[in-house]
Write a protein that holds these residues in place. Structure first.
Motif, PDB file in Angstrom:
ATOM      1  N   GLN A   1     -30.403 -29.714 -18.656  1.00 56.98           N
ATOM      2  CA  GLN A   1     -30.843 -30.567 -19.758  1.00 56.98           C
ATOM      3  C   GLN A   1     -29.770 -30.674 -20.845  1.00 56.98           C
ATOM      4  OE1 GLN A   1     -34.438 -28.334 -20.363  1.00 56.98           O
ATOM      5  NE2 GLN A   1     -35.697 -30.043 -19.654  1.00 56.98           N
ATOM      6  N   GLU A   2     -29.128 -29.571 -21.158  1.00 56.36           N
ATOM      7  CA  GLU A   2     -28.055 -29.607 -22.163  1.00 56.36           C
ATOM      8  C   GLU A   2     -26.910 -30.491 -21.689  1.00 56.36           C
ATOM      9  OE1 GLU A   2     -28.656 -25.298 -24.396  1.00 56.36           O
ATOM     10  OE2 GLU A   2     -27.039 -25.508 -22.923  1.00 56.36           O
ATOM     11  N   ILE A   3     -26.587 -30.389 -20.410  1.00 57.07           N
ATOM     12  CA  ILE A   3     -25.509 -31.215 -19.865  1.00 57.07           C
ATOM     13  C   ILE A   3     -25.913 -32.688 -19.886  1.00 57.07           C
ATOM     14  CG2 ILE A   3     -24.101 -31.705 -17.825  1.00 57.07           C
ATOM     15  CD1 ILE A   3     -24.491 -28.705 -17.063  1.00 57.07           C
ATOM     16  N   ARG A   4     -27.131 -32.985 -19.482  1.00 59.20           N
ATOM     17  CA  ARG A   4     -27.612 -34.379 -19.506  1.00 59.20           C
ATOM     18  C   ARG A   4     -27.586 -34.957 -20.919  1.00 59.20           C
ATOM     19  NH1 ARG A   4     -31.883 -32.608 -15.640  1.00 59.20           N
ATOM     20  NH2 ARG A   4     -31.219 -33.380 -13.614  1.00 59.20           N
ATOM     21  N   ARG A   5     -28.032 -34.175 -21.889  1.00 51.00           N
ATOM     22  CA  ARG A   5     -28.060 -34.632 -23.284  1.00 51.00           C
ATOM     23  C   ARG A   5     -26.641 -34.923 -23.777  1.00 51.00           C
ATOM     24  NH1 ARG A   5     -31.651 -31.138 -24.781  1.00 51.00           N
ATOM     25  NH2 ARG A   5     -30.212 -29.526 -25.447  1.00 51.00           N
ATOM     26  N   PHE A   6     -25.696 -34.060 -23.425  1.00 46.57           N
ATOM     27  CA  PHE A   6     -24.295 -34.248 -23.806  1.00 46.57           C
ATOM     28  C   PHE A   6     -23.721 -35.507 -23.156  1.00 46.57           C
ATOM     29  CE2 PHE A   6     -19.747 -33.322 -22.974  1.00 46.57           C
ATOM     30  CZ  PHE A   6     -19.304 -33.303 -24.288  1.00 46.57           C
ATOM     31  N   ILE A   7     -24.008 -35.693 -21.870  1.00 44.33           N
ATOM     32  CA  ILE A   7     -23.533 -36.888 -21.158  1.00 44.33           C
ATOM     33  C   ILE A   7     -24.083 -38.140 -21.828  1.00 44.33           C
ATOM     34  CG2 ILE A   7     -23.755 -38.187 -18.997  1.00 44.33           C
ATOM     35  CD1 ILE A   7     -23.590 -35.434 -17.548  1.00 44.33           C
ATOM     36  N   LYS A   8     -25.356 -38.145 -22.154  1.00 42.77           N
ATOM     37  CA  LYS A   8     -25.982 -39.309 -22.796  1.00 42.77           C
ATOM     38  C   LYS A   8     -25.318 -39.602 -24.141  1.00 42.77           C
ATOM     39  CE  LYS A   8     -29.089 -42.505 -22.838  1.00 42.77           C
ATOM     40  NZ  LYS A   8     -28.854 -43.689 -22.014  1.00 42.77           N
ATOM     41  N   THR A   9     -25.033 -38.563 -24.900  1.00 42.83           N
ATOM     42  CA  THR A   9     -24.361 -38.738 -26.191  1.00 42.83           C
ATOM     43  C   THR A   9     -22.996 -39.380 -25.998  1.00 42.83           C
ATOM     44  OG1 THR A   9     -25.503 -36.856 -27.176  1.00 42.83           O
ATOM     45  CG2 THR A   9     -23.444 -37.514 -28.209  1.00 42.83           C
ATOM     46  N   LEU A  10     -22.227 -38.899 -25.020  1.00 43.98           N
ATOM     47  CA  LEU A  10     -20.901 -39.466 -24.763  1.00 43.98           C
ATOM     48  C   LEU A  10     -20.996 -40.901 -24.265  1.00 43.98           C
ATOM     49  CD1 LEU A  10     -18.828 -36.583 -23.141  1.00 43.98           C
ATOM     50  CD2 LEU A  10     -18.854 -37.346 -25.506  1.00 43.98           C
ATOM     51  N   GLU A  11     -21.972 -41.181 -23.413  1.00 42.14           N
ATOM     52  CA  GLU A  11     -22.153 -42.551 -22.920  1.00 42.14           C
ATOM     53  C   GLU A  11     -22.483 -43.502 -24.064  1.00 42.14           C
ATOM     54  OE1 GLU A  11     -23.648 -41.754 -18.337  1.00 42.14           O
ATOM     55  OE2 GLU A  11     -25.158 -41.989 -19.905  1.00 42.14           O
ATOM     56  N   ASN A  12     -23.357 -43.081 -24.968  1.00 38.15           N
ATOM     57  CA  ASN A  12     -23.708 -43.919 -26.115  1.00 38.15           C
ATOM     58  C   ASN A  12     -22.502 -44.150 -27.015  1.00 38.15           C
ATOM     59  OD1 ASN A  12     -26.356 -44.201 -25.288  1.00 38.15           O
ATOM     60  ND2 ASN A  12     -27.095 -42.507 -26.536  1.00 38.15           N
ATOM     61  N   ARG A  13     -21.720 -43.109 -27.251  1.00 36.99           N
ATOM     62  CA  ARG A  13     -20.517 -43.224 -28.069  1.00 36.99           C
ATOM     63  C   ARG A  13     -19.512 -44.179 -27.410  1.00 36.99           C
ATOM     64  NH1 ARG A  13     -18.171 -37.639 -29.095  1.00 36.99           N
ATOM     65  NH2 ARG A  13     -20.219 -37.380 -30.016  1.00 36.99           N
ATOM     66  N   ALA A  14     -19.385 -44.065 -26.090  1.00 36.27           N
ATOM     67  CA  ALA A  14     -18.459 -44.939 -25.355  1.00 36.27           C
ATOM     68  C   ALA A  14     -18.899 -46.399 -25.453  1.00 36.27           C
ATOM     69  CB  ALA A  14     -18.368 -44.501 -23.895  1.00 36.27           C
ATOM     70  N   LYS A  15     -20.197 -46.657 -25.348  1.00 36.41           N
ATOM     71  CA  LYS A  15     -20.707 -48.029 -25.467  1.00 36.41           C
ATOM     72  C   LYS A  15     -20.392 -48.605 -26.840  1.00 36.41           C
ATOM     73  CE  LYS A  15     -24.489 -47.471 -22.202  1.00 36.41           C
ATOM     74  NZ  LYS A  15     -25.929 -47.310 -22.024  1.00 36.41           N
ATOM     75  N   MET A  16     -20.563 -47.804 -27.877  1.00 36.42           N
ATOM     76  CA  MET A  16     -20.265 -48.267 -29.236  1.00 36.42           C
ATOM     77  C   MET A  16     -18.771 -48.568 -29.387  1.00 36.42           C
ATOM     78  SD  MET A  16     -23.151 -48.336 -30.874  1.00 36.42           S
ATOM     79  CE  MET A  16     -22.803 -48.238 -32.602  1.00 36.42           C
ATOM     80  N   THR A  17     -17.942 -47.690 -28.835  1.00 32.55           N
ATOM     81  CA  THR A  17     -16.492 -47.880 -28.906  1.00 32.55           C
ATOM     82  C   THR A  17     -16.085 -49.135 -28.151  1.00 32.55           C
ATOM     83  OG1 THR A  17     -16.128 -45.510 -29.127  1.00 32.55           O
ATOM     84  CG2 THR A  17     -14.255 -46.825 -28.365  1.00 32.55           C
ATOM     85  N   LEU A  18     -16.640 -49.326 -26.957  1.00 34.59           N
ATOM     86  CA  LEU A  18     -16.315 -50.514 -26.175  1.00 34.59           C
ATOM     87  C   LEU A  18     -16.793 -51.791 -26.868  1.00 34.59           C
ATOM     88  CD1 LEU A  18     -16.966 -49.299 -22.523  1.00 34.59           C
ATOM     89  CD2 LEU A  18     -14.767 -49.778 -23.610  1.00 34.59           C
TER      90      LEU A  18
END
Length: 97
Positions: free
Chosen positions: A62-79
């Motif tokens: 769950q911690e890994i999934r939450r971290f991945i989701k955070t990075l994916e959201n950040r990447a979408k904003m950056t893109l």
């Protein structure tokens, strides 16, 4: 270096300031750069912005999934910001022609 220092579980996260002081880094930015290097070398170092926040090693999926989701959201904003800047640059270059 930092990977070996960190504890397992988000509840045991260390703030960048604590890592800086404990390991003798010159700045928070130096801590962040070292974490980038260790991640690039394959170390899984998670981070959380939820107070108190900080860096830690995963204790479960769950911690890994939450971290991945955070990075994916950040990447979408950056893109999104990148796409907007490219569009504007393209429009300005067309106007110059």
């Amino acid at each position: 270096m930092i990977f070996e220092f960190l504890k397992i579980g988000e509840e045991n996260a260390f703030s960048p300031e604590y890592i800086k002081t404990s390991l003798g880094f010159s700045s928070i930015r130096a801590v962040q750069k070292q974490i980038e290097r260790e991640r690039a070398d394959g170390k899984v170092i998670l981070s959380s912005a939820v107070p108190p926040g900080g860096y830690y090693l995963p204790s479960n999926k769950q911690e890994i999934r939450r971290f991945i989701k955070t990075l994916e959201n950040r990447a979408k904003m950056t893109l999104g910001a990148l796409d907007s800047a490219k569009k504007m640059l393209n429009e300005l270059e067309i106007e110059e022609e």
